[in-house]
Design a protein around this motif. Structure first.
Motif, PDB file in Angstrom:
ATOM      1  N   ARG A 185       0.863  -1.187   0.000  1.00  0.00           N
ATOM      2  CA  ARG A 185       0.000   0.000   0.000  1.00  0.00           C
ATOM      3  C   ARG A 185       0.894   1.230   0.000  1.00  0.00           C
ATOM      4  O   ARG A 185       1.879   1.283   0.738  1.00  0.00           O
ATOM      5  CB  ARG A 185      -0.872  -0.031   1.251  1.00  0.00           C
ATOM      6  CG  ARG A 185      -1.954   0.997   1.265  1.00  0.00           C
ATOM      7  CD  ARG A 185      -2.953   0.671   2.377  1.00  0.00           C
ATOM      8  NE  ARG A 185      -3.879   1.745   2.578  1.00  0.00           N
ATOM      9  CZ  ARG A 185      -4.988   1.927   1.878  1.00  0.00           C
ATOM     10  NH1 ARG A 185      -5.269   1.089   0.914  1.00  0.00           N
ATOM     11  NH2 ARG A 185      -5.796   2.932   2.122  1.00  0.00           N
ATOM     12  N   GLU A 243       2.738   4.675   0.752  1.00  0.00           N
ATOM     13  CA  GLU A 243       2.993   5.345   2.024  1.00  0.00           C
ATOM     14  C   GLU A 243       2.150   6.607   2.185  1.00  0.00           C
ATOM     15  O   GLU A 243       1.773   6.962   3.291  1.00  0.00           O
ATOM     16  CB  GLU A 243       4.477   5.715   2.128  1.00  0.00           C
ATOM     17  CG  GLU A 243       5.387   4.528   2.320  1.00  0.00           C
ATOM     18  CD  GLU A 243       5.187   3.827   3.656  1.00  0.00           C
ATOM     19  OE1 GLU A 243       4.928   4.519   4.653  1.00  0.00           O
ATOM     20  OE2 GLU A 243       5.276   2.595   3.680  1.00  0.00           O
ATOM     21  N   LYS A 252      -1.071   6.221   4.059  1.00  0.00           N
ATOM     22  CA  LYS A 252      -1.006   5.937   5.490  1.00  0.00           C
ATOM     23  C   LYS A 252      -0.964   7.225   6.308  1.00  0.00           C
ATOM     24  O   LYS A 252      -1.265   7.226   7.487  1.00  0.00           O
ATOM     25  CB  LYS A 252       0.225   5.091   5.794  1.00  0.00           C
ATOM     26  CG  LYS A 252       0.145   3.713   5.152  1.00  0.00           C
ATOM     27  CD  LYS A 252       1.395   2.922   5.400  1.00  0.00           C
ATOM     28  CE  LYS A 252       1.318   1.586   4.674  1.00  0.00           C
ATOM     29  NZ  LYS A 252       2.569   0.846   4.765  1.00  0.00           N
ATOM     30  N   ARG A 260      -2.410  10.654   7.372  1.00  0.00           N
ATOM     31  CA  ARG A 260      -3.695  11.349   7.393  1.00  0.00           C
ATOM     32  C   ARG A 260      -3.420  12.846   7.346  1.00  0.00           C
ATOM     33  O   ARG A 260      -2.653  13.368   8.151  1.00  0.00           O
ATOM     34  CB  ARG A 260      -4.466  10.977   8.648  1.00  0.00           C
ATOM     35  CG  ARG A 260      -5.888  11.420   8.612  1.00  0.00           C
ATOM     36  CD  ARG A 260      -6.647  10.842   9.782  1.00  0.00           C
ATOM     37  NE  ARG A 260      -7.948  11.410   9.823  1.00  0.00           N
ATOM     38  CZ  ARG A 260      -8.999  10.942   9.172  1.00  0.00           C
ATOM     39  NH1 ARG A 260      -8.867   9.880   8.454  1.00  0.00           N
ATOM     40  NH2 ARG A 260     -10.165  11.533   9.249  1.00  0.00           N
TER      41      ARG A 260
END
Length: 150
Positions: A109, A111, A114, A116
């Motif tokens: 996935r 970076e 990840k 927020r």
């Protein structure tokens, strides 16, 4: 958007923001149009008029590309591949590389997803409803108490 166009929207996206594509990194995903913006690809000249606080001129800007024209790179071989979904033994859902010449390895996935951008609020603000009012029972189904008089 009409119902015909809504039928053609991609429901299960295989390409995510931050993925490494064949020619560059995916900067933005526009799900309402089935398009993505790839860094350094599909450059168009944009004429911008001079205004207050910025200069005018002709600038090169990335234009959206249809999502079917973009493939993710296989992390092992470095070649473009199709993306499939697989569930591991512990039940986590991961993306895997598929197709001819693909290694079948897990595509990590990105970076950037990840991180927020805006943290979730931890304290109540002035416009938040207090929890005691949220949990208060205002209607009783058996007696019909709380129904408005029509």
């Amino acid at each position: 958007m009409g119902w015909k166009a809504a039928e053609k929207l991609i429901r299960h996206w295989k390409v995510l923001r931050g993925d490494n594509g064949e020619t560059g990194t995916i900067k933005r995903v526009i799900r309402s149009q089935n398009r993505v913006i790839v860094e350094g690809k599909n450059l168009v000249k944009k004429h911008i008029k001079q205004g207050q606080g910025h200069e005018g001129g002709i600038f090169a800007v990335e234009a959206p590309i249809h999502a079917s024209n973009v493939q993710v790179l296989d992390p092992v071989t470095g070649k473009p591949c199709k993306v499939g979904v697989k569930y591991l033994e512990d039940g986590t859902k991961v993306r895997v590389s598929r197709g001819i010449g693909a290694s079948g390895s897990i595509i990590p996935r990105p970076e950037i997803l990840k991180i927020r951008t805006t943290p979730r609020p931890t304290v109540l603000g002035p416009k938040d409803t207090p929890m005691d009012l949220v949990l208060e029972k205002t209607y009783d189904a058996k007696t019909g108490r709380g129904m408005p008089e029509l």
